[in-house]
Design a protein around this motif. Sequence first.
Motif, mmCIF file in Angstrom:
data_model
loop_
_atom_site.group_PDB
_atom_site.id
_atom_site.type_symbol
_atom_site.label_atom_id
_atom_site.label_comp_id
_atom_site.label_asym_id
_atom_site.label_seq_id
_atom_site.Cartn_x
_atom_site.Cartn_y
_atom_site.Cartn_z
ATOM 1 N N LEU A 51 -3.543 2.469 11.038
ATOM 2 C CA LEU A 51 -4.583 1.733 10.332
ATOM 3 C C LEU A 51 -4.791 2.291 8.929
ATOM 4 O O LEU A 51 -4.875 1.543 7.944
ATOM 5 C CB LEU A 51 -5.889 1.806 11.128
ATOM 6 C CG LEU A 51 -7.077 1.018 10.568
ATOM 7 C CD1 LEU A 51 -6.753 -0.469 10.546
ATOM 8 C CD2 LEU A 51 -8.325 1.283 11.405
ATOM 9 N N THR A 54 -1.708 1.495 6.743
ATOM 10 C CA THR A 54 -1.659 0.080 6.395
ATOM 11 C C THR A 54 -2.638 -0.246 5.276
ATOM 12 O O THR A 54 -2.308 -0.959 4.318
ATOM 13 C CB THR A 54 -1.968 -0.788 7.626
ATOM 14 O OG1 THR A 54 -1.012 -0.515 8.653
ATOM 15 C CG2 THR A 54 -1.921 -2.273 7.272
ATOM 16 N N TYR A 55 -3.847 0.268 5.386
ATOM 17 C CA TYR A 55 -4.861 0.039 4.344
ATOM 18 C C TYR A 55 -4.388 0.572 2.995
ATOM 19 O O TYR A 55 -4.428 -0.129 1.978
ATOM 20 C CB TYR A 55 -6.172 0.708 4.754
ATOM 21 C CG TYR A 55 -7.140 0.928 3.610
ATOM 22 C CD1 TYR A 55 -7.675 -0.152 2.902
ATOM 23 C CD2 TYR A 55 -7.510 2.217 3.221
ATOM 24 C CE1 TYR A 55 -8.555 0.051 1.848
ATOM 25 C CE2 TYR A 55 -8.386 2.422 2.174
ATOM 26 C CZ TYR A 55 -8.906 1.338 1.494
ATOM 27 O OH TYR A 55 -9.767 1.532 0.445
#
Length: 231
Positions: A51, A54-55
């Motif tokens: 996560l 990806t951000y």
Amino acid sequence: MTLDLYGFGPALAAGTLMTIKLALSALSVGLVLGLLGALAKTSPVKPLQWLGGTYSTLVRGVPELLWVLLIYFGTVNLMNSLGEWLGMPGLELNAFAAGTIALGLCFGAYATEVFRGAILAIPKGHREAGMALGLSKSRILWRLILPQMWRIALPGLGNLFMILMKDTALVSVIGLEEIMRRSQIAVTASKQPFTFYMVAAFIYLGLTILAMIGLYWLEKRAGRGFKRSAA
């Protein structure tokens, strides 16, 4: 010799204040997002690592101007639906809020890498010492890791903030009356582009100098205990 601003001096001052407000608001959002992103990327939990990565990758891969436009225009239907549900028709995200979210999102993505590098620079022995003293993971994070991380990350965050202040000019495309928008209005009315764009350049330069002074003070304050220990 006095500089003739054709009566737009107060407007430029108001634009400068708006730029400062926008930069500080985006900084607040970005610091929170950056810290959460860094903690996610350094977490032993794989989904959190994915996560955070990806951000950071997604946001840094798209120009800041596009994020401003996407957030401002892309939330129209969402805000209309929310307004109908709340009984507030015509609800919309104003230019200041959209600019804060967009610039904070971008600042946070870059700050994620700064915070991540700072966390990895802290010796593992410090965590082990905290565990040996019986400290919980949360207390180790708040009492040992974050204070040291702040000192290491501060120079990089300062550079990002100076870039952020100049990126506030991008929000003029959605109508926020910051320095660049006020300058454009003054140019249209006075037909003196060089004068007002040069004034805008000096305002940005002045804000950058003030930010550098503030950063120097913060670095000096953050490094006091460390310097005494090193001595």
